[in-house]
Design an enzyme around this catalytic site. Structure first.
Site: not given
Ligand code: AHR
Length: 669
Positions: A57, A251, A384-385
């Site tokens: 990321e 994120c 994602n989350e």
């Molecule tokens: O890895 C950092 C962050 O942690 C990522 O962007 C997210 O998916 C998680 O909350």
């Protein structure tokens, strides 16, 4: 009885290469050994080639300022503050009718009107520009002489902090002679190492010149690609031998709002015309605030697929599900009946990766960019989350349409941001109902959690939806971050992933990269500054598992029980695999206790033939201080150490497991 053994040892110096190191003493003979038994005749699960992978990321300056080797910050003058990263002097004007529609700004350098007063600009890079002695740097710029004639531009690599006569240590002149926009290029060689240099451009003479997309790359990028990756960092990924490569978030896939989500279509095509996006990690933490952190998308989806291919990992893109980051937004999500453009993005991404260039415009773009062959995409994660009812509602139409068109693609859903609890418990059955192939679980948890989760997957249902441990890292208490003990706890936990390879098909540590001057989140797997990098203790654990993944799980027990740090097991964790390609059995034993542990490893079953001599090669990863960590100055303070082969009598190997250590025992069949 104490016995001192002196063993010659070999040191892991990179993937598959081992160098000799001085003999080191080993102490004590077992009083009473723990007996671990490996059943070599029974295979309980297939270990997927995707089992251990990486997750990239753009956080901690992982892309711009990191893996993406561009050295110029704000190269297209598109940051909201158009001169951010630049010092300008003399007669510099900003214009916005440039040749690249989606990055329209450029600068015009005109005469200052005075002798000895120059017009020019200087870029500060990301935390400075790192120059290495004898390395070559490729400068490129789009330029024109708007009023005709011929302009001369001096290009200088500078060290503003030097006390020597001249700040510039490499210099060249470019003649700009076309009233039409054209790309100009020059290669400059550094004669010294400078870790915080600059790039300075000066107009010579009075003819005005327009400049756009000012770029500087090391010539020596990963695999020599233009618009390429920083070689040491890409090599660190390759050395992990990752089976799967998750990208681009995290994120940033969701965006702080939908307008700022990662849109893959903006990350492909001509690099000069990829529009800038903000990077939410610029402002997410006010205590680690980086106002110059943006996403140029220079490392976009084409570069990602290519890198995945080159390091042998299956690509696993994550796409937005029509939901903005749920931590930051209660509203502002796309309604279910507005999802078609988001779904089209997924369908088009599959075409970009796998489609036929003569049938699909996205596949044609891939071919135009240099890769007519398909990338062989097999996985897509949607969301994602995410959490709550809104997520399965949104996910459903994606699943239906992708399944209908591409039934061969495996789909990955989310179990939310937490490792257990209400959100997690709600989503798992929902993901099963939707027929997700895998569910992404995330856990950034303390040591204690990792030490009690060695058997997390022992009772998961064996059929149907599988697990992707998509983000995890042991977050140490207090000020400890990438210390050895965190890596030890991760290793203990990973034996549980491996034992349950019929349930867990992939796992990726997170985050992957961090710039030492620009991190927002730690711990991280690989750290770097402008010129150097080091691999954390967690990296070596990941590497040890990934390079010794095996093809099938073998049952391994101690007193009839799996070894997962349970009551009475003295902090021992273990797993065993057989590799049908390498013809090896590999046993991993993690001792999380502070005690030496005598171990008797017995190999039952047919794999070891009676009357034949076998040898075991042991690798141990330990640290003199569990709070110790690798650093830029001591990058290999803690690395796994491999001993010389040891003969074993019959089917039994006796050893002593070092306190707080990760151990790999390999036996060639
Ligand atoms: O890895 C950092 C962050 O942690 C990522 O962007 C997210 O998916 C998680 O909350």
């Amino acid at each position: 009885m104490n016995k001192l053994l002196l063993l010659p040892v070999l040191v892991l110096a990179g993937a598959g290469t081992w160098t000799a190191r001085a003999a080191e003493p080993q102490t004590t003979q077992p009083e009473k050994s723990h007996e671990m038994v490996v059943n070599t005749s029974k295979r309980t699960a297939t270990v997927q080639p995707t089992m251990y992978g990486i997750f990239f990321e753009d956080i901690n300056y992982a892309a711009d300022g990191g893996l993406y080797a561009e050295l110029v910050k704000n190269r297209s003058f598109e940051f909201p503050d158009h001169y951010m990263g630049w010092n300008i002097f003399g007669n510099v004007e900003l214009h916005d009718d440039g040749p690249f529609e989606r990055n329209p700004h450029y600068v015009r350098l005109g005469s200052s009107g005075h002798n000895y007063k120059y017009t020019g600009l200087e870029n500060e890079g990301f935390f400075g520009i790192g120059y290495a002695a004898n390395a070559e740097y490729r400068f490129t710029v789009w330029a024109r002489v708007p009023e005709g004639g011929e302009a001369t531009l001096t290009v200088m690599l500078c060290d503003p902090s030097t006390q020597s006569e001249r700040q510039q240590f490499a210099e060249t002149r470019l003649k700009i002679d076309s009233p039409e926009w054209k790309q100009y290029e020059a290669v400059l060689k550094a004669d010294r190492t400078v870790d915080r240099g600059t790039l300075r451009l000066m107009l010579r003479g009075t003819t005005p010149v327009d400049l756009e997309h000012v770029s500087l790359f090391p010539v020596d990028t990963w695999r020599g690609h233009r618009n390429g990756m920083r070689k040491d960092l890409a090599q660190a990924l390759a050395d992990l031998h990752p089976g799967v490569f998750r990208f681009p978030g995290g994120c940033i896939v969701e965006g702080t709002d939908l307008g700022t989500r990662y849109q893959w279509k903006n990350s492909v095509g001509q690099v000069e015309n990829r529009p800038l996006n903000e990077n939410r990690w610029h402002y997410t933490f006010t205590h680690r605030f980086f106002p110059d952190y943006f996403q140029s998308y220079g490392l976009g989806f084409y570069e990602y697929f290519l890198l995945a291919e080159e390091i042998g990992a299956e690509p696993l893109p994550v796409v937005n599900v029509g939901l903005a980051c749920q931590f930051q937004n209660k509203t502002g999500h796309a309604a279910v009946d507005e999802l078609q453009p988001y779904i089209d993005d997924v369908l088009d991404l599959i075409e970009f990766a796998n489609g036929n260039p003569s049938e699909n415009r996205w596949a044609a773009l891939r071919a135009e960019m240099g890769h007519p062959e398909p990338f062989g995409l097999k996985f897509v994660a949607i969301g994602n989350e995410q959490w709550g009812e809104i997520y399965p509602e949104h996910l459903k139409p994606f699943v239906e349409q992708v399944r209908a068109k591409y039934p061969e693609i495996k789909l990955i859903g989310s179990s939310g941001p937490e490792s257990e609890g209400e959100k997690f418990d709600y989503l798992w059955p929902e993901m099963r109902k939707l027929g997700a192939d895998l569910v992404d679980e995330h856990f950034y948890r303390p040591e204690k959690w990792f030490l009690t989760q060695g058997n997390r997957y022992d009772n998961y249902p064996r059929k149907g939806t599988k697990v992707f441990a998509g983000e995890y890292a042991c977050h140490g208490r207090g000020k400890k971050w990438n210390h050895f003990e965190a890596a030890l706890c991760e290793a203990a936990f990973m034996t549980g992933l491996e034992r349950n390879a019929d349930v867990v098909e992939m796992a990726t540590y997170a985050p992957l990269f961090a710039h030492i001057d620009g991190w927002q989140w730690r711990p991280d797997l690989i750290w770097f500054d402008n010129l150097r990098s080091f691999r954390s203790c967690s990296y070596y654990v990941q590497q040890l598992f990934a390079c010794n993944r095996g093809t099938h799980v073998l049952p391994l027990t101690m007193d009839g029980r799996v070894v997962s740090g349970q009551e009475g097991q003295k902090g021992l964790f273990a797993s065993a695999v057989i590799d049908d390609n390498r013809h090896e059995i590999m046993v991993k034993v993690v001792n999380t206790s502070s005690e030496e542990q005598p171990l008797s490893l017995r190999f039952d079953g047919k794999a070891l033939r009676k009357g034949r001599a076998y040898e075991i090669v042991a690798t141990t990863f330990t640290a003199d201080d569990p709070d110790g960590e690798n650093t830029l100055d001591q990058p290999e303070r803690y690395i796994p150490v491999t001993g010389a082969p040891q003969s074993i009598a019959g089917n039994r190997f006796e050893t002593i497991v070092t306190p707080k250590s990760v151990n790999l025992y390999r036996i060639a069949l």
